[in-house]
Write a protein that holds these residues in place. Structure first.
Motif, mmCIF file in Angstrom:
data_model
loop_
_atom_site.group_PDB
_atom_site.id
_atom_site.type_symbol
_atom_site.label_atom_id
_atom_site.label_comp_id
_atom_site.label_asym_id
_atom_site.label_seq_id
_atom_site.Cartn_x
_atom_site.Cartn_y
_atom_site.Cartn_z
ATOM 1 N N ASP A 124 0.728 -1.265 0.054
ATOM 2 C CA ASP A 124 -0.055 -0.112 0.078
ATOM 3 C C ASP A 124 0.911 1.130 -0.045
ATOM 4 O OD1 ASP A 124 -2.390 -1.650 0.227
ATOM 5 O OD2 ASP A 124 -1.991 -1.809 2.442
ATOM 6 N N VAL A 125 0.302 2.255 -0.661
ATOM 7 C CA VAL A 125 1.135 3.352 -0.818
ATOM 8 C C VAL A 125 0.437 4.709 -0.351
ATOM 9 C CG1 VAL A 125 2.356 4.914 -2.497
ATOM 10 C CG2 VAL A 125 1.976 2.491 -2.876
ATOM 11 N N ASN A 126 0.845 5.401 0.744
ATOM 12 C CA ASN A 126 0.235 6.791 1.145
ATOM 13 C C ASN A 126 -1.075 6.565 1.487
ATOM 14 O OD1 ASN A 126 0.573 9.353 1.958
ATOM 15 N ND2 ASN A 126 -0.134 10.291 -0.005
ATOM 16 N N VAL A 127 -1.507 5.645 2.298
ATOM 17 C CA VAL A 127 -3.016 5.475 2.604
ATOM 18 C C VAL A 127 -2.807 5.221 4.236
ATOM 19 C CG1 VAL A 127 -3.923 4.978 0.463
ATOM 20 C CG2 VAL A 127 -3.045 3.144 1.702
ATOM 21 N N ARG A 128 -4.079 5.435 4.787
ATOM 22 C CA ARG A 128 -3.886 5.072 6.417
ATOM 23 C C ARG A 128 -5.491 4.522 6.643
ATOM 24 N NH1 ARG A 128 -6.215 9.268 9.533
ATOM 25 N NH2 ARG A 128 -6.249 11.422 8.390
ATOM 26 N N PHE A 129 -5.921 4.091 7.678
ATOM 27 C CA PHE A 129 -7.287 3.591 7.877
ATOM 28 C C PHE A 129 -7.493 3.794 9.395
ATOM 29 C CE2 PHE A 129 -10.269 0.401 9.236
ATOM 30 C CZ PHE A 129 -11.430 0.764 8.566
ATOM 31 N N GLY A 130 -8.811 4.452 9.695
ATOM 32 C CA GLY A 130 -9.104 4.850 11.029
ATOM 33 C C GLY A 130 -10.404 5.210 10.992
ATOM 34 N N ALA A 131 -11.017 5.023 12.006
ATOM 35 C CA ALA A 131 -12.365 5.392 12.343
ATOM 36 C C ALA A 131 -13.316 4.945 11.207
ATOM 37 C CB ALA A 131 -12.387 7.018 12.503
ATOM 38 N N GLY A 132 -12.917 3.547 10.848
ATOM 39 C CA GLY A 132 -13.878 3.103 9.742
ATOM 40 C C GLY A 132 -13.660 3.848 8.137
ATOM 41 N N ARG A 133 -12.615 4.503 8.045
ATOM 42 C CA ARG A 133 -12.369 4.934 6.697
ATOM 43 C C ARG A 133 -10.959 4.975 6.439
ATOM 44 N NH1 ARG A 133 -15.482 10.763 6.831
ATOM 45 N NH2 ARG A 133 -17.702 10.212 7.522
ATOM 46 N N LEU A 134 -10.916 4.806 5.127
ATOM 47 C CA LEU A 134 -9.485 4.957 4.254
ATOM 48 C C LEU A 134 -9.135 6.112 3.816
ATOM 49 C CD1 LEU A 134 -7.058 2.766 3.277
ATOM 50 C CD2 LEU A 134 -8.267 2.998 1.033
ATOM 51 N N ARG A 135 -7.979 6.779 4.127
ATOM 52 C CA ARG A 135 -7.799 8.075 3.716
ATOM 53 C C ARG A 135 -6.387 8.126 3.349
ATOM 54 N NH1 ARG A 135 -10.387 8.820 8.780
ATOM 55 N NH2 ARG A 135 -12.231 10.144 8.645
ATOM 56 N N LEU A 136 -5.916 9.347 2.479
ATOM 57 C CA LEU A 136 -4.634 9.538 2.351
ATOM 58 C C LEU A 136 -3.860 9.847 3.426
ATOM 59 C CD1 LEU A 136 -4.873 12.056 -0.787
ATOM 60 C CD2 LEU A 136 -4.210 9.740 -0.731
ATOM 61 N N ALA A 137 -2.928 9.023 3.598
ATOM 62 C CA ALA A 137 -1.818 9.491 4.955
ATOM 63 C C ALA A 137 -1.387 10.869 4.816
ATOM 64 C CB ALA A 137 -0.665 8.434 4.939
ATOM 65 N N ASP A 138 -0.851 11.436 3.622
ATOM 66 C CA ASP A 138 -0.188 12.802 3.425
ATOM 67 C C ASP A 138 -0.993 13.308 2.326
ATOM 68 O OD1 ASP A 138 1.099 15.183 3.119
ATOM 69 O OD2 ASP A 138 2.956 14.182 3.266
#
Length: 427
Positions: free
Chosen positions: A68-82
């Motif tokens: 995986d590249v520049n993504v994060r998961f939290g609070a039930g959602r996948l988002r851009l890490a930066d």
């Protein structure tokens, strides 16, 4: 190849995006544990298939590792890490004013062959941001190209036995958020033509040296000095990291030097220009001749006002970027140049996976024969047949087998990790 940033749009108006793509259903089955095949990434564990009519499954959005590249998961959602466009958040070959992130799901083994995949996507995207899902299928000869499944079902030209998905998030504005709540896929079958196997497509295009050592490619690789890979201006032929699922053979126009190299980055100039495909398949700029990159048309003929898809003035006709090792060591180039490129996944036949490279490509079955190029680590090279020659002790075995490639060139089988896509016969 780096370019100055364009100023991103500033609107922050968000909208909830829910895509539901209709299609027929096939009997379901429990998730099968798919073994890792040549070019298959591990991704994340898939949820079990739902006990309903049709083969459904959901993508686990938890970020699990190096695929995986520049993504994060939290609070039930996948988002851009930066969400800021920097050398580490955009494709290194592109230099465009966007930040992007990719989550690669695991390949799922289907209960039965299918040729259509539908996606139900629940996501949020502010103005200036995008969310999309691409899928590909495995058949005996290898992976299909990635296909978009956001505006309609992805239909493959023949049945596949495995399906893999990836989720792509992009933004042109660090304040324009994009997030994914759920991705659900359905595989079934529909009527589709099955074309006869053809030779891999080849075109002459302009090549530039990518450089960008220390930058990050679209598949997440940190670029090393004298690295061996290429970039193409479409994600449809982008290999997952440390695989050669999509490999090119790039040669000087004289044919004196060639390199087999995996596609690990997106660019130059564009991200939606699979120019090697016919108009019926090509994602954008369908009015251009097959084999002509949009950047070449823009630079030479003023096509699209001389601009790329981001509105930048195109400064060269490049249709491929070469990493430094491919440029200097594989082809022995000293400046940007026209090259002949073969997009090997568009053809069929047995493939050997180069497990240890860059490997010398020679004119005969022995180390005394002249070197005519290189085969990069992870490259998937078409093998025509094999001969016996000098015995070599390599990474995988000691053998006198030499695999013949295109143009009467050879690589030692001692450095080939595996062969797939058919039986290799003696020459």
């Amino acid at each position: 190849m780096a370019f100055g940033p364009c100023r991103p749009p500033s609107s922050l108006l968000a909208a909830l995006l829910t895509l539901t793509l209709a299609g027929g259903l096939v009997p379901t089955a429990a998730t099968a544990a798919a073994p890792r095949t040549p070019g298959q990434s591990t991704g994340h564990a898939a949820a079990p298939a739902a006990p309903a009519a049709g083969e459904h499954w959901t993508v686990d959005l938890a970020v699990a590792g190096g695929d995986d590249v520049n993504v994060r998961f939290g609070a039930g959602r996948l988002r851009l890490a930066d969400p800021h466009p920097t050398r580490r958040t955009r494709p290194a070959a592109l230099g465009a004013p966007i930040a992007e992130g990719v989550l690669l799901a695991p390949a799922r083994t289907l209960a039965g062959p299918a040729n259509r995949v539908r996606v139900d996507l629940t996501a949020e995207a502010a103005t200036g941001a995008t969310v999309g899902v691409q899928v590909r299928g495995w058949r005996a000869t290898g992976w299909t190209e990635w296909r978009e499944a956001g505006t309609g079902p992805a239909v493959f030209d023949r049945p596949v036995t495995r399906v893999q998905a990836r989720v792509l998030l992009t933004t042109r504005d660090a304040h324009a958020a994009a997030s994914v709540r759920a991705v659900r896929l359905t595989a079934d079958s529909t009527t589709a033509a099955t074309p006869a196997p053809t030779a891999a497509r080849s075109y002459r295009v302009f090549a530039t040296r990518e450089g960008e050592v220390g930058g990050v490619t679209a598949n997440g690789r940190t670029i090393q000095p004298r690295d061996h890979f290429v970039a193409l201006p479409s994600r449809r032929g982008l290999s997952p990291i440390d695989t050669g699922d999509y490999t090119v053979r790039v040669c000087t126009t004289s044919g004196s030097r060639c390199e087999y190299a995996p596609v690990w980055d997106v660019g130059p100039w564009n991200t939606r220009d699979d120019y090697w495909n016919p108009a019926a398949v090509r994602e954008n700029w369908k009015d251009l001749p097959q084999g002509r990159p949009e950047a070449q048309a823009a630079y030479q003929y003023g096509y699209n006002g001389g601009k790329d898809q981001f509105g930048r003035t195109v400064l060269n006709p490049a249709g491929i970027d070469l990493a430094d090792g491919t440029f200097w060591d594989g082809l022995l180039l000293t400046d940007n140049a026209w090259v002949d490129v073969t997009y090997l996944w568009t053809g069929g036949g047995p493939r050997g996976v180069i497990g240890s490279g860059p490997l010398n490509v020679r004119t005969g079955p022995g180390t005394s024969y002249p070197v005519r190029g290189l085969a990069a680590t992870h490259a998937n090279v078409p093998v025509q047949c094999y001969v016996t020659g000098q015995t070599v002790t390599g990474t995988y075995r000691t053998t006198n087998r030499w695999n013949r490639l295109a143009g009467g060139q050879y690589v030692s089988h001692a450095y080939v990790s595996t062969v797939y896509g058919g039986t290799v016969s003696r020459c």
